[in-house]
Design a protein around this motif. Structure first.
Motif, PDB file in Angstrom:
ATOM      1  N   GLY A  98       0.661  -1.165   0.131  1.00  0.00           N
ATOM      2  CA  GLY A  98      -0.169   0.086  -0.095  1.00  0.00           C
ATOM      3  C   GLY A  98       0.858   1.253   0.022  1.00  0.00           C
ATOM      4  O   GLY A  98       0.238   2.339  -0.142  1.00  0.00           O
ATOM      5  N   GLU A  99       2.076   1.214  -0.015  1.00  0.00           N
ATOM      6  CA  GLU A  99       3.040   2.305   0.230  1.00  0.00           C
ATOM      7  C   GLU A  99       3.218   2.891  -1.217  1.00  0.00           C
ATOM      8  O   GLU A  99       2.965   2.158  -2.312  1.00  0.00           O
ATOM      9  CB  GLU A  99       4.406   1.945   0.520  1.00  0.00           C
ATOM     10  N   SER A 100       3.375   4.224  -1.268  1.00  0.00           N
ATOM     11  CA  SER A 100       4.067   5.049  -2.507  1.00  0.00           C
ATOM     12  C   SER A 100       5.153   5.422  -2.357  1.00  0.00           C
ATOM     13  O   SER A 100       5.832   6.082  -1.506  1.00  0.00           O
ATOM     14  CB  SER A 100       2.816   6.113  -2.723  1.00  0.00           C
ATOM     15  N   VAL A 101       5.827   4.838  -3.605  1.00  0.00           N
ATOM     16  CA  VAL A 101       7.395   5.406  -3.528  1.00  0.00           C
ATOM     17  C   VAL A 101       7.880   6.075  -4.853  1.00  0.00           C
ATOM     18  O   VAL A 101       7.327   5.207  -5.901  1.00  0.00           O
ATOM     19  CB  VAL A 101       8.393   3.927  -3.410  1.00  0.00           C
ATOM     20  N   ALA A 102       8.453   7.088  -4.682  1.00  0.00           N
ATOM     21  CA  ALA A 102       9.163   7.811  -6.032  1.00  0.00           C
ATOM     22  C   ALA A 102      10.429   7.262  -6.105  1.00  0.00           C
ATOM     23  O   ALA A 102      11.398   7.490  -5.164  1.00  0.00           O
ATOM     24  CB  ALA A 102       8.869   9.098  -6.092  1.00  0.00           C
ATOM     25  N   ILE A 103      11.038   6.909  -7.292  1.00  0.00           N
ATOM     26  CA  ILE A 103      12.340   6.919  -7.564  1.00  0.00           C
ATOM     27  C   ILE A 103      12.772   7.935  -8.596  1.00  0.00           C
ATOM     28  O   ILE A 103      12.318   7.902  -9.648  1.00  0.00           O
ATOM     29  CB  ILE A 103      12.755   5.475  -8.283  1.00  0.00           C
ATOM     30  N   ILE A 104      13.788   8.720  -7.914  1.00  0.00           N
ATOM     31  CA  ILE A 104      14.311   9.832  -8.814  1.00  0.00           C
ATOM     32  C   ILE A 104      15.688   9.937  -9.150  1.00  0.00           C
ATOM     33  O   ILE A 104      16.364   9.075  -8.647  1.00  0.00           O
ATOM     34  CB  ILE A 104      14.007  11.232  -8.109  1.00  0.00           C
ATOM     35  N   GLY A 105      15.854  10.663  -9.989  1.00  0.00           N
ATOM     36  CA  GLY A 105      17.544  10.678 -10.341  1.00  0.00           C
ATOM     37  C   GLY A 105      17.603  11.095 -11.921  1.00  0.00           C
ATOM     38  O   GLY A 105      16.743  11.255 -12.737  1.00  0.00           O
ATOM     39  N   ALA A 106      18.935  11.527 -12.339  1.00  0.00           N
ATOM     40  CA  ALA A 106      19.311  11.893 -13.639  1.00  0.00           C
ATOM     41  C   ALA A 106      19.172  10.635 -14.752  1.00  0.00           C
ATOM     42  O   ALA A 106      19.171   9.651 -14.272  1.00  0.00           O
ATOM     43  CB  ALA A 106      20.575  12.334 -13.644  1.00  0.00           C
ATOM     44  N   SER A 107      19.076  11.185 -15.971  1.00  0.00           N
ATOM     45  CA  SER A 107      18.791  10.113 -16.917  1.00  0.00           C
ATOM     46  C   SER A 107      20.273   9.468 -16.793  1.00  0.00           C
ATOM     47  O   SER A 107      21.274   9.970 -16.715  1.00  0.00           O
ATOM     48  CB  SER A 107      18.662  10.840 -18.281  1.00  0.00           C
ATOM     49  N   GLY A 108      19.871   8.003 -17.185  1.00  0.00           N
ATOM     50  CA  GLY A 108      21.118   7.027 -16.963  1.00  0.00           C
ATOM     51  C   GLY A 108      21.655   6.794 -15.649  1.00  0.00           C
ATOM     52  O   GLY A 108      22.710   6.120 -15.661  1.00  0.00           O
TER      53      GLY A 108
END
Length: 223
Positions: A31-41
Motif C-alpha cells: 500500500g506504500e507509494s514510492v518515487a524513484i528519482i535521479g538523472a537520466s542514465g
C-alpha cells in the motif's frame, strides 16, 4: 510487499563490464507509494524492470510477497506479473488496432475474466472516458491515451503498480490530472505504487522518495 537484497546489474562491454546497479537494498510495504528519482542514465528504469520481474539481476535478489523472482522461470515471472502487477509506461503501450474498451479488456480476457467487458467499461468510466470507449488510440489525445493505460493497469486489480515516467509525454495540466487519477485509484484500491519520474512535484506526492545516483540508491529525507 517488495524487497531487494544486495541487488546489482552488470552488462558486458567490449572492455569488460558496466555496473548499472550496485548493491541496492530496499523494502517497500504493501500500500506504500514510492518515487524513484535521479538523472537520466542513473539506473532508475533498470531498477524498475528488476523489481517488476521484467529482467533478472546479475547479483542479489528481488522478492515479491516473499517469492524470489530469480527462482522462477520466465513463464513463472510472467504468471506472477499477470496476477499481481500492473504497468503504466510513458509511451502508453496501447494496441492501435483495438478500441479503448478493447485495450482495457485484453489483459482481463487473458486472465480468463468472464466479466472483462463490464470491468473494463467501469474503469473507463472511473477515469472519465466512458464516452470514448469505442475510439481507437489515434483518435485520442495523449492525456486520454494515458488514462486508458491507467484504466487497463488498475482493471486487473494489481497488488503493485509500476509507473515509468507516467506524465513524461504530457503537458503540465494534463500531467496533474493523470497524477490525481493515479493517487486517487491508489488510495481507493490500496495498491502499492512505485514511480520512476523526473518530476519532483510528482515525487513529493509519494510517501517516500528514493534518489538513484550512478547505480546507487539512497533515501531522500523529507520534512
Amino acid at each position: 510487499m517488495i524487497t531487494a537484497e544486495n541487488l546489482g546489474k552488470r552488462v558486458p562491454m567490449a572492455d569488460g563490464e558496466l555496473a548499472i546497479l550496485k548493491g541496492i537494498n530496499l523494502e517497500i510495504k504493501s500500500g506504500e507509494s514510492v518515487a524513484i528519482i535521479g538523472a537520466s542514465g542513473s539506473g532508475k528504469s533498470t531498477l524498475l524492470g528488476l523489481l517488476a520481474g521484467l529482467d533478472i539481476a546479475t547479483d542479489g535478489c528481488v522478492r515479491i510477497d516473499g517469492t524470489d523472482l530469480k527462482g522462477l522461470s520466465e513463464d513463472g515471472r510472467a504468471a506472477l506479473r499477470g496476477r499481481d502487477v500492473g504497468f503504466v509506461f510513458q509511451s502508453f503501450q496501447l494496441l492501435p488496432a483495438l478500441t479503448a474498451l478493447e485495450n482495457v479488456m485484453l489483459p482481463l480476457e487473458l486472465q480468463g475474466d468472464g466479466q472483462a467487458g463490464e470491468r473494463a467499461a467501469d474503469y473507463l468510466e472511473r477515469v472519465g472516458l466512458a464516452d470514448r470507449r469505442d475510439h481507437y488510440p489515434r483518435q485520442l489525445s495523449g492525456g486520454e491515451q494515458q488514462r486508458v493505460a491507467i484504466a487497463r493497469a488498475f482493471a486487473g486489480s494489481p497488488r503493485i503498480l509500476f509507473a515509468d515516467e507516467p506524465t513524461g509525454n504530457l503537458d503540465r495540466a494534463t500531467g496533474e490530472r493523470i497524477t490525481d487519477l493515479l493517487f486517487g485509484l491508489n488510495r481507493e484500491e490500496g495498491t502499492t505504487l512505485v514511480l520512476v519520474t523526473h518530476d519532483l512535484q510528482l515525487a513529493k506526492r509519494c510517501a517516500r522518495q528514493l534518489q538513484m545516483d550512478s547505480g546507487e540508491l539512497n533515501e531522500v529525507e523529507t520534512a
